[in-house]
Design a protein around this motif. Structure first.
Motif, PDB file in Angstrom:
ATOM      1  N   UNK A 171       0.990  -1.410   0.311  1.00 49.71           N
ATOM      2  CA  UNK A 171       0.118  -0.005   0.201  1.00 49.71           C
ATOM      3  C   UNK A 171       0.977   0.991  -0.027  1.00 49.71           C
ATOM      4  N   UNK A 172       1.980   0.579  -0.107  1.00 53.54           N
ATOM      5  CA  UNK A 172       2.923   2.216   0.541  1.00 53.54           C
ATOM      6  C   UNK A 172       3.548   2.729  -0.467  1.00 53.54           C
ATOM      7  N   UNK A 173       3.785   1.316  -1.442  1.00 47.39           N
ATOM      8  CA  UNK A 173       4.455   1.957  -2.979  1.00 47.39           C
ATOM      9  C   UNK A 173       3.129   2.194  -3.586  1.00 47.39           C
ATOM     10  N   UNK A 174       1.518   1.697  -3.275  1.00 48.85           N
ATOM     11  CA  UNK A 174       1.042   2.476  -4.011  1.00 48.85           C
ATOM     12  C   UNK A 174       0.724   3.750  -4.145  1.00 48.85           C
ATOM     13  N   UNK A 175       0.873   3.798  -2.450  1.00 45.80           N
ATOM     14  CA  UNK A 175       0.720   5.397  -2.282  1.00 45.80           C
ATOM     15  C   UNK A 175       2.378   6.721  -2.814  1.00 45.80           C
ATOM     16  N   UNK A 176       2.703   5.998  -3.157  1.00 46.29           N
ATOM     17  CA  UNK A 176       3.966   6.511  -3.942  1.00 46.29           C
ATOM     18  C   UNK A 176       5.155   6.692  -2.092  1.00 46.29           C
ATOM     19  N   UNK A 177       5.181   6.089  -1.384  1.00 44.88           N
ATOM     20  CA  UNK A 177       6.139   6.205  -0.077  1.00 44.88           C
ATOM     21  C   UNK A 177       6.368   5.045  -0.172  1.00 44.88           C
ATOM     22  N   UNK A 178       7.764   5.402  -1.028  1.00 45.67           N
ATOM     23  CA  UNK A 178       8.934   3.862  -2.088  1.00 45.67           C
ATOM     24  C   UNK A 178      10.026   4.089  -0.208  1.00 45.67           C
ATOM     25  N   UNK A 179      10.288   5.171  -0.264  1.00 46.35           N
ATOM     26  CA  UNK A 179      11.657   4.984   1.206  1.00 46.35           C
ATOM     27  C   UNK A 179      10.887   4.112   2.757  1.00 46.35           C
ATOM     28  N   UNK A 180       9.495   4.526   3.106  1.00 47.17           N
ATOM     29  CA  UNK A 180       8.920   4.229   3.666  1.00 47.17           C
ATOM     30  C   UNK A 180       8.472   2.584   3.888  1.00 47.17           C
ATOM     31  N   UNK A 181       8.229   2.411   3.078  1.00 51.87           N
ATOM     32  CA  UNK A 181       7.650   1.051   2.463  1.00 51.87           C
ATOM     33  C   UNK A 181       9.532   0.073   1.614  1.00 51.87           C
ATOM     34  N   UNK A 182      10.481   0.795   1.526  1.00 49.91           N
ATOM     35  CA  UNK A 182      11.676  -0.172   1.649  1.00 49.91           C
ATOM     36  C   UNK A 182      12.197   0.034   3.119  1.00 49.91           C
ATOM     37  N   UNK A 183      12.361   0.886   3.793  1.00 52.08           N
ATOM     38  CA  UNK A 183      13.133   0.400   4.995  1.00 52.08           C
ATOM     39  C   UNK A 183      11.870  -0.614   5.769  1.00 52.08           C
ATOM     40  N   UNK A 184      10.455  -0.875   5.376  1.00 52.65           N
ATOM     41  CA  UNK A 184       9.449  -2.178   6.331  1.00 52.65           C
ATOM     42  C   UNK A 184      10.712  -3.006   5.464  1.00 52.65           C
ATOM     43  N   UNK A 185      10.272  -3.125   4.282  1.00 50.29           N
ATOM     44  CA  UNK A 185      10.510  -4.805   3.689  1.00 50.29           C
ATOM     45  C   UNK A 185      12.103  -4.904   4.085  1.00 50.29           C
ATOM     46  N   UNK A 186      12.483  -3.836   4.552  1.00 50.34           N
ATOM     47  CA  UNK A 186      14.380  -4.256   4.587  1.00 50.34           C
ATOM     48  C   UNK A 186      14.418  -4.980   6.694  1.00 50.34           C
ATOM     49  N   UNK A 187      14.068  -4.284   7.225  1.00 49.01           N
ATOM     50  CA  UNK A 187      13.186  -4.473   8.233  1.00 49.01           C
ATOM     51  C   UNK A 187      13.188  -6.162   8.192  1.00 49.01           C
ATOM     52  N   UNK A 188      11.459  -6.656   8.518  1.00 49.88           N
ATOM     53  CA  UNK A 188      11.524  -7.499   8.198  1.00 49.88           C
ATOM     54  C   UNK A 188      11.414  -9.012   7.493  1.00 49.88           C
TER      55      UNK A 188
END
Length: 334
Positions: A266-283
């Motif tokens: 959903x973050x990628x869908x709304x354009x928030x790539x930075x937070x999406x990458x941080x979540x994927x990196x942590x999880x």
């Protein structure tokens, strides 16, 4: 003058047979033992050493394979995602709880609210919960697209909490119906939302295992509500306590979702790539960031390409086979 004389025993000659016995058994046997057994023992020792040298490399390979298997047994890659999935699965616990909460005290509720002995009204009080869930499930998709999974979870706790409190304080048939319908609305949203959230937060490798937590939560909710309803046989007002207890997981869910992560898709869908990458990196790990972002962008770019699809396509080949199997299964159940 005395002269001491020493008498010596005469030397008796050794018999010939004794001499030959010594020469053949005593003198020759050490030579036979020395040269007949020691030399072959050296050969056996050398051959054993060669075998040990040949088996050193396989032993090292076995040790390496054993270390790999130990790493697979104690694989903890699912652990960072587990708390987030556990909080989301609390919604399924509520789903199971409200499925079984009416089984025990329905007689006491009907007697106190004035519809005792009416099977239609008793069935309506129970089944209106499912009617609300049907409507709630239809609205889940639009809520998630606009608000995201976390906010949808938190907003959805409002009908869950209000419905439980209204049911606990009900003094008429209409009030208990309203409370059950509100709970059904919340449960319908969560029933669709939990699998979506788990599939978008959990790593691909552990998605199936973590997805079972939602089903486990439903089963535990049913068991807990049935056990909690045992005192209703002796206490005619115990059903109100059961509905008050049903509101507590809603508060815990709203509070717990404040500390969980948002869906990276959903973050990628709304354009928030930075937070999406941080979540994927942590999880998921650093190695999965680029691959996951590329996959999410591919899925998002393909959204809307099938706008011309129709519901009637389910009745066409090859989709009609699945519909036929569903109808046959329902016929068997009936």
């Amino acid at each position: 003058m005395w002269v001491a004389t020493v008498l010596h025993r005469p030397v008796v000659p050794v018999p010939l047979f004794f001499t030959s016995h010594l020469s053949s058994k005593v003198l020759l046997k050490p030579k036979t033992f020395r040269f007949g057994f020691l030399l072959p023992s050296l050969k056996l020792k050398a051959s054993a050493t060669k075998k040990q040298l040949q088996t050193q490399e396989p032993d090292n390979e076995d040790l390496h394979n054993q270390e790999k298997s130990d790493d697979q047994i104690f694989d903890l890659g699912w652990l960072p995602t587990f708390p987030h999935v556990l909080v989301a699965s609390m919604s399924n616990f509520l789903f199971g709880y409200h499925i079984g909460v009416m089984n025990g005290p329905i007689v006491s509720i009907a007697r106190e609210l004035g519809f005792e002995g009416d099977p239609i009204l008793e069935g309506l009080v129970v089944s209106i919960f499912i009617a609300g869930a049907f409507i709630g499930s239809l609205s889940c998709g639009s809520l998630v697209d606009k608000l995201g999974c976390r906010r949808t979870f938190q907003i959805d706790t409002i009908p869950l909490i209000l419905g439980a409190i209204v049911s606990a304080q009900a003094h008429s048939l209409n009030e208990i119906l309203l409370g059950r319908f509100l709970v059904g609305l919340g449960i319908g949203v969560n029933t669709v939302l939990v699998p979506i959230y788990i599939s978008e937060v959990a790593p691909t490798k552990y998605r199936g295992s973590l997805g079972t937590l939602s089903h486990i939560g439903t089963c535990l909710g049913i068991i807990f509500s049935l056990c909690l309803g045992i005192p209703a046989e002796h206490d005619p007002h115990w059903w109100r306590t059961m509905f008050y207890i049903a509101s507590m997981p809603g508060f815990l869910l709203a509070l717990g979702m404040q500390f969980t992560v948002e869906s990276p898709r959903w973050l990628c869908r709304v354009g928030d790539m930075k937070d999406a990458q941080t979540i994927i990196r942590n999880l998921w790990g650093d190695s999965e960031v680029d691959k996951a972002i590329e996959e999410f962008q591919s899925i998002i770019s393909n959204d809307g390409t099938d706008v011309n699809s129709r519901w009637m396509q389910l009745l066409e080949e090859p989709h009609s086979r699945g519909c036929i199997k569903v109808v046959s299964f329902l016929d068997v159940l009936s």
